[in-house]
Design an enzyme around this catalytic site. Structure first.
Site, PDB file in Angstrom:
ATOM      1  CB  SER A  29      27.085  44.986   7.653  1.00 23.48           C
ATOM      2  OG  SER A  29      26.918  44.402   6.377  1.00 23.48           O
ATOM      3  CG  ASN A  30      22.780  42.382   5.890  1.00 24.09           C
ATOM      4  OD1 ASN A  30      23.219  41.460   5.213  1.00 24.09           O
ATOM      5  ND2 ASN A  30      22.459  43.565   5.365  1.00 24.09           N
TER       6      ASN A  30
END
Ligand code: C5P
Length: 222
Positions: A29-30
């Site tokens: 993810s980020n």
């Protein structure tokens, strides 16, 4: 009460990060918090639009009178957008969509063995690019977070992806962006641009919503 600039318009918006699973307990993810997207959904609603928000995983509450659809992965976000895009007048892509996803999702937790482990990734669809390329595309607004040459890259992205507007911001260092409550934006369209100064994202979102409404009205009238 002042006339609301987006009364009668339907806005579809993506927000937050996406999660790309590796196995039942892990994902890629980020650092997107979803703050800008959620604040923009609220601000567009305040201007009278009906707002449908496709949200990746965040801890944020749904803004008042915004219809929220929760998704996890980029593919889920893509499908959710594509099934609703025909009904919208404006599409705003604020989500930080993962560019790649693991080719295989392990059915069971991946165990550690070797000292090195290689992940095989494949490109995710470009949701914004696909919406802008539709024959009957809505008024399309994208974001560009860059560490350098912000305006040049954003203007190139506006033209390349055939967007109506792009909101560009510098990320990294003390510039705001991900995981910050404050941010600044340069908003760019085919024959103009405007600067929205560093301020809390909730206020910035109201200015950006105004800016989208103004350009949308000009586009709609022509
Ligand atoms: O090309 P780049 O990822 O920098 O473009 C950023 C813009 O494109 C953002 O508006 C983001 O929401 C959107 N985007 C998307 N789908 C992707 C990647 C980015 O909608 N797979």
């Amino acid at each position: 009460r002042a006339a609301r600039a987006l009364e009668g318009a339907c806005v579809l918006l993506t927000a937050g990060p996406t999660r790309e699973p590796l196995d039942p307990v892990r994902f890629l993810s980020n650092r997107s918090s979803g703050q800008m997207g959620f604040a923009l959904a609220a601000a567009l609603r305040e201007l009278g639009a009906s707002v449908v928000m496709i949200a990746g995983p965040t801890a944020l509450p749904t803004p008042p009178s915004v219809e929220r659809i929760d998704v996890e992965t980029a593919l889920e976000m893509y499908l959710a957008v594509m099934t609703r895009v025909a009904d919208c007048d404006v599409f705003v892509a604020t989500a930080a969509v993962a560019d790649y996803r693991p080719v295989n999702v392990a059915e069971h937790k991946i165990k550690k063995h070797a000292d090195e482990f290689t992940l095989h990734l494949v490109r995710n669809p470009d949701i914004l690019g696909e919406v802008a390329a539709l024959t009957a595309s809505p008024f399309t607004v994208g974001f560009a977070a860059e560490t350098d040459h912000v305006i040049d890259y954003a203007r190139a992205k506006l033209q390349h992806k055939q967007l109506n507007m792009i909101a560009a911001n510098q990320v990294g260092g003390a510039q705001g962006g991900f995981e910050c409550t404050d941010n600044a934006l340069t908003v760019i369209w085919d024959d103009g641009q405007c600067e929205l100064p560093m301020q809390p994202k909730s206020q910035l979102a109201r200015q950006l919503a105004q800016c989208i409404a103004e350009r949308y009205q000009i586009y709609h009238a022509s």
